[in-house]
Scaffold this motif. Sequence first.
Motif, PDB file in Angstrom:
ATOM      1  N   ILE A 357       0.839  -1.202   0.000  1.00 18.99           N
ATOM      2  CA  ILE A 357       0.000   0.000   0.000  1.00 18.99           C
ATOM      3  C   ILE A 357       0.878   1.257   0.000  1.00 18.99           C
ATOM      4  O   ILE A 357       0.545   2.258  -0.636  1.00 18.99           O
ATOM      5  CB  ILE A 357      -0.945   0.018   1.226  1.00 18.99           C
ATOM      6  N   TYR A 358       2.024   1.169   0.698  1.00 18.71           N
ATOM      7  CA  TYR A 358       2.925   2.320   0.761  1.00 18.71           C
ATOM      8  C   TYR A 358       3.574   2.610  -0.589  1.00 18.71           C
ATOM      9  O   TYR A 358       4.116   3.695  -0.793  1.00 18.71           O
ATOM     10  CB  TYR A 358       4.017   2.085   1.812  1.00 18.71           C
ATOM     11  N   ARG A 359       3.511   1.659  -1.484  1.00 23.20           N
ATOM     12  CA  ARG A 359       4.160   1.834  -2.797  1.00 23.20           C
ATOM     13  C   ARG A 359       3.198   2.322  -3.864  1.00 23.20           C
ATOM     14  O   ARG A 359       3.575   2.537  -5.010  1.00 23.20           O
ATOM     15  CB  ARG A 359       4.806   0.511  -3.227  1.00 23.20           C
ATOM     16  N   LEU A 360       1.929   2.498  -3.486  1.00 25.01           N
ATOM     17  CA  LEU A 360       0.948   3.005  -4.451  1.00 25.01           C
ATOM     18  C   LEU A 360       1.235   4.469  -4.737  1.00 25.01           C
ATOM     19  O   LEU A 360       1.354   5.277  -3.818  1.00 25.01           O
ATOM     20  CB  LEU A 360      -0.471   2.839  -3.909  1.00 25.01           C
ATOM     21  N   LYS A 377      -3.738  -4.988   2.473  1.00 27.56           N
ATOM     22  CA  LYS A 377      -2.318  -5.314   2.396  1.00 27.56           C
ATOM     23  C   LYS A 377      -1.818  -5.438   0.962  1.00 27.56           C
ATOM     24  O   LYS A 377      -0.618  -5.380   0.717  1.00 27.56           O
ATOM     25  CB  LYS A 377      -2.037  -6.618   3.140  1.00 27.56           C
ATOM     26  N   THR A 378      -2.722  -5.640   0.032  1.00 26.49           N
ATOM     27  CA  THR A 378      -2.318  -5.840  -1.372  1.00 26.49           C
ATOM     28  C   THR A 378      -3.180  -5.000  -2.292  1.00 26.49           C
ATOM     29  O   THR A 378      -4.301  -4.590  -1.935  1.00 26.49           O
ATOM     30  CB  THR A 378      -2.450  -7.314  -1.789  1.00 26.49           C
ATOM     31  N   ALA A 379      -2.654  -4.750  -3.482  1.00 25.69           N
ATOM     32  CA  ALA A 379      -3.410  -4.017  -4.496  1.00 25.69           C
ATOM     33  C   ALA A 379      -4.607  -4.839  -4.958  1.00 25.69           C
ATOM     34  O   ALA A 379      -5.667  -4.289  -5.279  1.00 25.69           O
ATOM     35  CB  ALA A 379      -2.490  -3.686  -5.670  1.00 25.69           C
ATOM     36  N   GLU A 380      -4.436  -6.182  -4.983  1.00 25.93           N
ATOM     37  CA  GLU A 380      -5.536  -7.058  -5.418  1.00 25.93           C
ATOM     38  C   GLU A 380      -6.753  -6.919  -4.496  1.00 25.93           C
ATOM     39  O   GLU A 380      -7.908  -6.929  -4.967  1.00 25.93           O
ATOM     40  CB  GLU A 380      -5.073  -8.515  -5.429  1.00 25.93           C
ATOM     41  N   GLU A 381      -6.492  -6.761  -3.210  1.00 23.16           N
ATOM     42  CA  GLU A 381      -7.597  -6.615  -2.243  1.00 23.16           C
ATOM     43  C   GLU A 381      -8.383  -5.337  -2.511  1.00 23.16           C
ATOM     44  O   GLU A 381      -9.621  -5.314  -2.401  1.00 23.16           O
ATOM     45  CB  GLU A 381      -7.060  -6.595  -0.816  1.00 23.16           C
ATOM     46  N   GLU A 410      -2.754   0.483 -11.538  1.00 22.25           N
ATOM     47  CA  GLU A 410      -1.492   0.913 -12.133  1.00 22.25           C
ATOM     48  C   GLU A 410      -0.316   0.123 -11.543  1.00 22.25           C
ATOM     49  O   GLU A 410       0.615  -0.241 -12.252  1.00 22.25           O
ATOM     50  CB  GLU A 410      -1.299   2.418 -11.889  1.00 22.25           C
ATOM     51  N   PHE A 411      -0.402  -0.148 -10.250  1.00 19.54           N
ATOM     52  CA  PHE A 411       0.657  -0.892  -9.572  1.00 19.54           C
ATOM     53  C   PHE A 411       0.775  -2.313 -10.127  1.00 19.54           C
ATOM     54  O   PHE A 411       1.876  -2.876 -10.220  1.00 19.54           O
ATOM     55  CB  PHE A 411       0.366  -0.952  -8.067  1.00 19.54           C
TER      56      PHE A 411
END
Length: 421
Positions: A357-360, A377-381, A410-411
């Motif tokens: 999430i911190y890398r979005l 915790k994940t982009a997929e979630e 995008e991530f």
Amino acid sequence: MDTREIIDAMKEIGAVKNIDKARVKTIIEDAIKKAAAKHFGEGAEYRVDVNEATGVIDIKRVLIVVEEVEEPDFEISLTEAHEFDESVELGDDFIEELNINNFGRKAITTMKQYITSNVLKEERISLFNDFSTKIDNLVNGNIKKIDKKYVYVNLHRIEARMPLDEGIPGERYRLGGLIKAVVLEVRETKSDPEIVLSRKSDKFLQKLLEFEVPEIEEGTVIIKGIARISGKKSKIAVMSVDDKIDPVGACVGVKGSRIHTIIRELNNEHIDIIQWSNDPIIYTQRVISPGVVIRAFKNEDTKVMKLIVKDDTLPKAVGKDGVNVDLASKLTGWKIQVIGENEFRESSKESEKINVIYRLEGLTENQKEKLIEAGFKTAEEIIAKGEDELVKLEGIGKKVAKKVVEAAEEFLKPTEKNENE
């Protein structure tokens, strides 16, 4: 000792010793009663009234009218009383007028001793009460003496002392030189109260700011916190109740005029002025300056804040001997951990140890924190939940929800490198 001498002494005692006039009057009257009893006898009742305005001292002895005198100190015969007033009867009080000029030498000595001892006692009480109200306030004085333990300061009415470990490390003191300090403690003793001063305490810095910055004294700018390592560095958090006033600028002054005056008083101690924020991440990012924060992780339960800073600012973020990070922790109330960007990346290579999430990209730190607090915790979630579920989170509106989903998508897009592979 004539009446005018007593009246003048009473006025001088009240002015010089800073004792309440009514209390001085009582002391003088009681002293005259003591002197009268010494000269005329202990058994009688004595009444004294000192009139400062007219300069008249009225002294009376009360005697009991009896048939035959057995106790001459406080009795008078009916026959003798009738020589002055034929209306008196047995058992009446007979008022005898006395003149202080008729008091003997021993009586006058008794009076002077009583006045001296009670004036000293009242002066000590006055000093204790006066300086008790000055605790944590600034005082000025001249250095009278220096020894291995204390700097002795003349505060006009009393001598105070500052323990050397309450001074600013590295500063030198000069006999006769002017010194500022705050009253740290007032201790009651059998003699004069003991006044303890400090230049090391946070209160000293606070009072210097209040003195130099009118906006603080007026209440427009508020000091939210001070963290100080005397002689090294201080950090001060301020806020303004008026949007038109910059709290940091007000403290610094035009061309640094206000803050430089304080720095000189603190023996060139470094001072950081920070604008306070009720957002702990924003506040901590400001407080850790000159370190530049690129990411922040907070744990509300343990009150630990991990700050990832640019590598070239890491030494300044930590500070010499850890001073900067220690002061930041003290000021914010968070236990701050600072690491460089490269170190963070190395320690976070294993994906299971990283919250992506911190890398979005395109999201603020606050928005990322909201998502993490909600359990993402994940982009997929994020993509699986969609915008409709995201808007249910506090502080996430429709526009932000859309931006979050787009950032997650995008991530997850394959990089150009992966496509070629």
